[in-house]
Design an enzyme around this catalytic site. Structure first.
Site, short mmCIF file in Angstrom:
data_model
loop_
_atom_site.label_atom_id
_atom_site.label_comp_id
_atom_site.label_asym_id
_atom_site.label_seq_id
_atom_site.Cartn_x
_atom_site.Cartn_y
_atom_site.Cartn_z
CG HIS A 15 -1.87 1.09 1.36
ND1 HIS A 15 -1.99 1.87 2.47
CD2 HIS A 15 -2.79 1.54 0.48
CE1 HIS A 15 -2.95 2.76 2.28
NE2 HIS A 15 -3.46 2.58 1.08
CD GLU A 42 -2.99 2.43 -3.20
OE1 GLU A 42 -3.95 3.19 -3.27
OE2 GLU A 42 -2.03 2.65 -2.42
CG ASP A 44 -2.76 7.30 -3.00
OD1 ASP A 44 -3.73 6.56 -3.23
OD2 ASP A 44 -2.12 7.28 -1.93
CG HIS A 57 -3.19 9.80 0.76
ND1 HIS A 57 -3.89 10.53 1.68
CD2 HIS A 57 -3.88 8.64 0.62
CE1 HIS A 57 -4.96 9.85 2.07
NE2 HIS A 57 -4.97 8.70 1.45
CD GLU A 117 -6.84 5.73 -4.12
OE1 GLU A 117 -6.17 5.06 -3.31
OE2 GLU A 117 -7.67 6.60 -3.78
O1 G3P Z 1 -6.50 1.96 -3.03
C1 G3P Z 1 -6.81 1.58 -1.74
C2 G3P Z 1 -6.44 2.60 -0.71
O2 G3P Z 1 -5.22 3.19 -1.04
C3 G3P Z 1 -7.48 3.65 -0.53
O3 G3P Z 1 -7.20 4.49 0.54
O4 G3P Z 1 -6.67 6.69 1.44
O5 G3P Z 1 -4.92 4.96 1.36
O6 G3P Z 1 -5.69 6.02 -0.74
P1 G3P Z 1 -6.05 5.59 0.64
MG MG Z 2 -4.55 4.84 -2.20
#
Ligand code: G3P
Ligand code: MG
Length: 249
Positions: A15, A42, A44, A57, A117
């Site tokens: 993540h 993953e 952002d 993020h 994302e």
């Molecule tokens: O993509 C899953 C997760 O990353 C969503 O939450 O706030 O960590 O981007 P966040």
């Molecule tokens: Mg995310």
């Protein structure tokens, strides 16, 4: 059309790059994930003030960089001198805010699958979806494994689909809404991504029975990961790369 095949991507996803072992959304995080044997990350993607897609993020610079102000009002050129690592640890001092271009290139170089994302600043939903999808097309052109684009924002998903319909897309939500199936069809998504804490086993079954893939975030306990996989969840994102091994089944 929803998929009828098995999830073709890694099941354990690091993540925000390297989870809690590295500053989030940085190249150092991705290298950390690779070093620990992870094959999927993953991260952002948001637009800087000059519309450069970057890894970020929050909508503001304060929490994860040495800068101040809104991402949407700061040109990427002015972010180049910022430190996106010191907030995390002295060992990461000087870590830059990566562009999506550099992050994508590193993923390809390291053989890391990417869940991109799309994380627009408010008011930039469609623009961010379009920019992320077009750049992803350019970066992953000819690559054997393509990224999956996901977003909490319907307008970003629609814009991404219109710009580059060839990508698999995931609809992100905290809690699966009652009309989720309609929503999946409308957004033309192949996977549903939700907060595992809001997921019920019967919902997991329904999503899988309807032929969609199911992805949960952010799972940091191996015992919970075990339960989710037993429910039929296809993949999880974790911050605890030290607790959940990349080959956890
Ligand atoms: O993509 C899953 C997760 O990353 C969503 O939450 O706030 O960590 O981007 P966040
Ligand atoms: Mg995310």
């Amino acid at each position: 059309m929803p998929p009828s095949s098995a999830w073709p991507y890694p099941r354990i996803i690091a993540h925000r790059g390297g989870g809690t072992l590295a500053p989030e959304n940085t190249l150092a995080g991705m290298r950390m994930a690779k070093q620990l044997g992870f094959s999927g990350v993953e991260f952002d993607v948001m637009l800087a003030g000059d519309a450069t897609p970057i890894l970020m993020h929050d909508e503001t610079l304060e929490r994860t960089t040495s800068g101040h102000g809104a991402i949407a009002e700061t040109a990427y050129q002015d972010m180049l001198t910022l430190d996106a690592g010191s907030w995390f640890s002295g060992a990461h001092a000087g870590e830059p805010v990566p562009s999506f271009e550099n992050a994508g290139r590193l993923c390809i170089e390291l053989g890391l699958w990417a869940n991109v994302e799309i994380k627009p600043a408010r008011g930039h939903e469609a623009q961010t979806g379009t920019a992320a999808a077009l750049l992803a097309r350019e970066l992953w052109r000819g690559a054997p494994v393509q990224p999956l684009l996901s977003s909490f924002q319907p307008a970003s998903l629609v814009a991404a689909r219109d710009a580059a319909p060839e990508f698999a897309r995931g609809a992100l939500t905290t809690r699966i809404p009652p009309d989720w199936e309609l929503w999946m069809r409308k957004l033309d998504c192949v996977s549903l991504h939700c907060d595992y804490r809001m997921l019920l086993p019967q919902q997991a079954r329904a999503v899988r029975d309807a032929g969609y893939w199911l992805f949960c975030y952010t799972v940091d306990d191996p015992a919970i990961a075990r339960v989710l996989f037993d429910w039929g969840v296809d993949a999880i994102a974790t911050d605890r790369l030290d607790l959940i091994a990349p080959d956890f089944e």
